[in-house]
Design an enzyme around this catalytic site. Structure first.
Site, PDB file in Angstrom:
ATOM      1  NE  ARG A  14       5.199 -34.633  -0.026  1.00 30.62           N
ATOM      2  CZ  ARG A  14       5.479 -33.406   0.388  1.00 30.62           C
ATOM      3  NH1 ARG A  14       6.515 -32.756  -0.124  1.00 30.62           N
ATOM      4  NH2 ARG A  14       4.722 -32.818   1.291  1.00 30.62           N
ATOM      5  CB  CYS A  22       4.606 -27.165  -3.873  1.00 37.52           C
ATOM      6  SG  CYS A  22       4.937 -25.678  -2.895  1.00 37.52           S
TER       7      CYS A  22
END
Length: 282
Positions: free
Chosen positions: A178, A237
């Site tokens: 990611r 995050c």
């Protein structure tokens, strides 16, 4: 920046069992949570540590999803009401646990520390480490007296996170793919904040789901640049949940990190904000 916490932010299952049997047992919070899946109330009803109160991460530990991200910080007054209903008081220890990776438990740990509670810990290894009995009935705790006072931990915004990535060390706690922008299963844009370094939360834990020893965590974050003189450390995050687990690991390692609570889910909503891809920090 080195941390000077009043106590270790984690507790072992054996230590928790001893504390629960003592004269001043902690308030227990069950924060089982699955990214992208159903919340953990059915799991809680099927069996939880005796005395634990279930806390719904999406509904009670976050505000309404929107421009501030998928899990924006809850309104402090509403968060305080949730904690008081769970029995949380200012002078009573709190232990939180979940069932997977420490994400949900670390979210409430961070929120309580940020709002001024001095004695909060996470059960190391989560419910899987517990060897004591379980119960299925929900307790009815006496209301607590905890009143949130935000500001107990450093916090980044979208504006300060971008600057932090250039002037300090901003760690991206998501999976490496990611960060690199190879996949993005949740948010609309793939990639990372330019200047941020990849530091997946999975590398904070051992094969049994427990946090690595403090020395190993210190070595990990030092290799990423956290110990450079004058360097401040931040973390983000996807939506501010797994980043709290990274913040806990950093505290175990001896650092005081700033959390960007809006994280990638807020950052990537604004097309004017820059996006980097690939393995380099950008």
């Amino acid at each position: 920046m080195n941390a000077t916490p009043s106590s270790r932010p984690i507790v072992s299952a054996a230590e928790l069992a001893e504390a629960l049997a003592g004269p001043r047992p902690p308030v227990l919070l069950d924060v089982r949570y699955r990214l992208g899946g159903p919340h953990g109330r059915p799991d809680y009803d099927a069996g939880h540590i005796p005395g634990a109160v279930f806390v719904h991460l999406d509904a009670e530990l976050a505000g309404t999803p929107g421009e501030r991200g998928r899990h924006p910080l809850p309104d402090p007054a509403e968060f305080g009401a949730v904690m008081r209903r769970a029995g949380v008081s200012a002078d009573r220890p709190v232990v939180a646990y979940d069932g997977d990776k420490g994400w949900g438990a670390a979210r409430v740990w961070w929120l309580l520390r940020w709002t001024g509670h001095a004695d909060v810990r996470v059960l190391d290894g989560g419910l899987g480490a517990w060897r004591g009995p379980l119960e299925t009935s929900a307790p009815e705790p006496e209301p607590g007296d905890f009143v949130p006072r935000p500001g107990g931990l450093p916090l980044l915004t979208a504006d300060t996170a971008g600057e932090f990535a250039r002037s300090g060390l901003l760690l991206d706690a998501r999976a490496g793919e990611r960060y690199r922008g190879e996949v993005e299963p949740i948010d609309a844009v793939a990639g990372h904040i330019p200047g941020a370094a990849s530091a997946p939360t999975t590398e904070n834990l051992d094969a049994e789901g427990r946090f690595l020893a403090a020395e190993a965590l210190t070595a990990r974050f030092t290799a990423l640049g956290a110990a450079e003189p004058g360097t401040e450390v931040g973390v983000y995050c996807g939506s501010g949940v797994s980043g709290a687990q990274q913040a806990l690991a950093l505290e175990l390692a001896g650092f005081v990190p700033a959390l960007y609570a809006g994280s990638w889910s807020e950052w990537s909503r604004d097309p004017a904000r820059p996006v980097a891809t690939g393995a380099e920090r950008g």
